[in-house]
Design an enzyme around this catalytic site. Structure first.
Site, short mmCIF file in Angstrom:
data_model
loop_
_atom_site.label_atom_id
_atom_site.label_comp_id
_atom_site.label_asym_id
_atom_site.label_seq_id
_atom_site.Cartn_x
_atom_site.Cartn_y
_atom_site.Cartn_z
N TYR A 234 -21.29 5.34 -31.00
CA TYR A 234 -21.48 6.75 -31.38
C TYR A 234 -20.51 7.18 -32.49
O TYR A 234 -20.83 7.10 -33.66
CB TYR A 234 -21.44 7.70 -30.16
N LEU A 272 -25.29 15.61 -23.12
CA LEU A 272 -26.33 16.07 -22.21
C LEU A 272 -27.59 15.24 -22.38
O LEU A 272 -27.79 14.62 -23.42
CB LEU A 272 -26.66 17.53 -22.50
N1 LIG Z 1 -27.68 15.92 -26.67
C1 LIG Z 1 -26.39 15.78 -26.73
O1 LIG Z 1 -25.78 15.17 -25.86
C2 LIG Z 1 -25.60 16.40 -27.87
C3 LIG Z 1 -24.22 16.59 -27.71
C4 LIG Z 1 -23.50 17.19 -28.74
C5 LIG Z 1 -24.14 17.57 -29.91
N2 LIG Z 1 -25.48 17.37 -30.05
C6 LIG Z 1 -26.11 17.77 -31.33
O2 LIG Z 1 -26.87 18.96 -31.16
C7 LIG Z 1 -27.90 18.99 -32.15
C8 LIG Z 1 -29.23 19.25 -31.46
O3 LIG Z 1 -29.49 18.18 -30.59
P1 LIG Z 1 -30.35 18.30 -29.25
O4 LIG Z 1 -29.85 17.25 -28.35
O5 LIG Z 1 -30.38 19.72 -28.82
O6 LIG Z 1 -31.76 17.82 -29.84
P2 LIG Z 1 -33.26 18.13 -29.49
O7 LIG Z 1 -34.02 16.90 -29.78
O8 LIG Z 1 -33.39 18.74 -28.15
O9 LIG Z 1 -33.65 19.30 -30.57
C9 LIG Z 1 -33.92 19.00 -31.89
C10 LIG Z 1 -34.60 20.20 -32.57
O10 LIG Z 1 -34.81 19.85 -33.95
C11 LIG Z 1 -36.15 20.14 -34.31
N3 LIG Z 1 -36.53 19.24 -35.39
C12 LIG Z 1 -36.41 17.88 -35.47
N4 LIG Z 1 -36.84 17.46 -36.68
C13 LIG Z 1 -37.22 18.57 -37.37
C14 LIG Z 1 -37.75 18.79 -38.67
N5 LIG Z 1 -37.94 17.79 -39.52
N6 LIG Z 1 -38.03 20.05 -39.02
C15 LIG Z 1 -37.85 21.10 -38.18
N7 LIG Z 1 -37.33 20.95 -36.95
C16 LIG Z 1 -37.04 19.70 -36.55
C17 LIG Z 1 -36.94 19.92 -33.04
O11 LIG Z 1 -38.21 20.56 -33.12
C18 LIG Z 1 -35.97 20.56 -32.02
O12 LIG Z 1 -36.13 21.96 -32.05
C19 LIG Z 1 -27.83 17.65 -32.89
O13 LIG Z 1 -27.09 17.81 -34.07
C20 LIG Z 1 -27.07 16.76 -31.91
O14 LIG Z 1 -26.39 15.71 -32.54
C21 LIG Z 1 -26.23 16.82 -29.04
#
Ligand SMILES: NC(=O)c1ccc[n+]([C@@H]2O[C@H](COP(=O)([O-])OP(=O)(O)OC[C@H]3O[C@@H](n4cnc5c(N)ncnc54)[C@H](O)[C@@H]3O)[C@@H](O)[C@H]2O)c1
Length: 396
Positions: A234, A272
């Site tokens: 990661y 998460l």
């Molecule tokens: N899941 C984890 O454990 C975690 C932890 C810390 C940070 N993050 C970060 O949080 C952010 C969101 O991640 P998540 O886990 O909530 O993801 P997720 O997959 O639940 O959400 C992604 C969102 O992006 C949208 N999306 C994707 N491609 C798109 C495009 N081309 N155009 C428009 N919309 C688009 C999707 O429709 C969705 O609304 C990311 O930057 C991720 O790295 C995630």
């Protein structure tokens, strides 16, 4: 139709509209139960339909009565074929927001494109005038670059040497060794293009030029750091390079927004279960140990608890926004607590297919995974005939 989960590896091919609605309603209730936040009134969420972005939209609307525009890329339903969960989540969100008298409109399209940026700017101009907060929460494996037309694909690989460690197949509970070959320079560059800060910066530039950013505007993108056991794949891997880029972009954005007193932040969030994180080897094993320990200590949070805390205790507490020595907001503070991480490091060495049932929270992992697609919620009749053709009010 009767909608059941149809699992294929790391994804579920179906989503349940009523379950997604229940998920959104539960999150709204949580935010309301925590009381009002003296927060933003006009909010744009890019990546608003699932995970941290959806939680950000819900917290803005139901925590601080904000008008929200949500941008996302989701699959609408077809007769006999369910939509993607983010579609149903957004339909339910708009329904609840409108019922509460709140402005909410959505744009379904590729946020990386110039067209969707322009469409969003036009909508802000026509309906809200300007925005006070922009949340950037995209997670995507691919980006078509709007200037070159080149398609870039991100990869989840270590850098330098092959990485070998334990992982779990969360469907079967089988713990095994996995080896991932290191990335080459092209992999690294592509991952930075997709998940780094360039697109965030392009959004901010376009909105500033169009005059739709309010004085004192704030923008926040989400990042992750995590523990030593996942570091090679990661934070020190290809995705980590993209997050480094995203984090340095926050400073560039702050510089560019100086004349309108704006600020760009990165918030480091907790690990998460999401569709994206389930696909990363090693992470599901880490998360199942993490959930067990954090639940035992009474400090477990999901997306909505994390984002409610981000708004209430960090961004809009009334005091200066607290950051770490690299300028990042930290809401992964409880995950990274020494007592939590020391326990994980010890349990990591002990985890096997047999022991994980006891020492990990595989059941919690599976439950969260099902929930992502609207399955496994109390109060939803999964045997009932359900209309899959649910529409989003503002997109109809
Ligand atoms: N899941 C984890 O454990 C975690 C932890 C810390 C940070 N993050 C970060 O949080 C952010 C969101 O991640 P998540 O886990 O909530 O993801 P997720 O997959 O639940 O959400 C992604 C969102 O992006 C949208 N999306 C994707 N491609 C798109 C495009 N081309 N155009 C428009 N919309 C688009 C999707 O429709 C969705 O609304 C990311 O930057 C991720 O790295 C995630």
């Amino acid at each position: 139709m009767i909608i059941e989960p149809r699992m294929r590896g790391f994804i579920c091919l179906t989503a349940h509209p009523k379950g997604c609605e229940q998920n959104v309603k539960n999150q709204i209730e949580y935010v309301k139960s925590k009381g009002k936040i003296n927060g933003p009134k006009r909010v744009l969420v890019i990546g608003a339909s699932t995970g941290f972005g959806l939680a950000s939209r819900i917290t803005s609307a139901f925590g601080s009565d904000a008008s929200t525009i949500g941008v996302f890329f989701e699959k609408p339903p077809m007769e006999g074929k369910t939509a993607s969960p983010g579609w149903y989540n957004s339909a339910a969100f708009e329904q609840e927001a409108h019922k509460a008298g709140l402005y909410a409109k959505s744009i379904n399209g590729d946020a990386f494109s110039n067209e969707v940026k322009q469409q969003t700017i036009d909508m802000i101009k026509a309906d809200l005038g300007q925005v006070d907060l922009i949340i950037y929460s995209l997670a995507s494996p691919v980006r078509v670059h709007p200037v070159t037309g080149v398609t870039h694909r991100s990869v989840l690989k270590p850098i330098g040497t092959t990485f070998t460690n334990k992982t779990v197949d969360f469907h079967t509970g089988n713990v095994s060794q996995v080896s991932i070959e290191p990335a080459n320079q092209e992999d690294i560059d592509n991952t930075v293009v997709v998940m780094g800060g360039e697109d965030w910066s392009m959004w901010m530039d376009a909105m500033k030029e169009a005059g739709v950013l309010a004085d004192g505007v704030t923008t926040v993108a989400y990042s992750y750091i995590g523990p030593e056991v996942t570091e090679a794949v990661y934070r020190k891997g290809t995705i980590g390079r993209a997050k480094d880029h995203l984090e340095s972009t926050a400073f560039e954005i702050t510089d560019k927004l100086q004349d309108i007193n704006g600020k760009g932040y990165v918030s480091v969030n907790k690990a998460l279960v999401t569709q994206a994180s389930s696909a990363i080897p090693v992470i599901p094993l880490y998360i199942s140990l993490l959930y067990k320990i954090m639940k035992e200590k009474g400090i477990h949070e999901g997306c909505i608890e994390q984002i409610q805390r981000l708004f209430h205790d960090r961004l809009y507490s009334g005091a200066a926004v607290p950051t770490d020595d690299k300028g990042r907001i930290r809401i992964d503070d409880w995950e990274m607590r020494t007592d939590v991480q020391e326990t994980i490091a010890k349990l990591w060495t002990e985890s096997t297919t047999e022991s994980l049932v006891e020492i990990g929270d595989l059941a919690g992992y599976k439950q969260d995974f099902l929930n992502l697609f609207g399955f496994g919620f109390d109060g939803v009749d999964y045997l009932a005939d359900t209309d899959e053709m649910v529409q989003i009010e503002s997109i109809k």
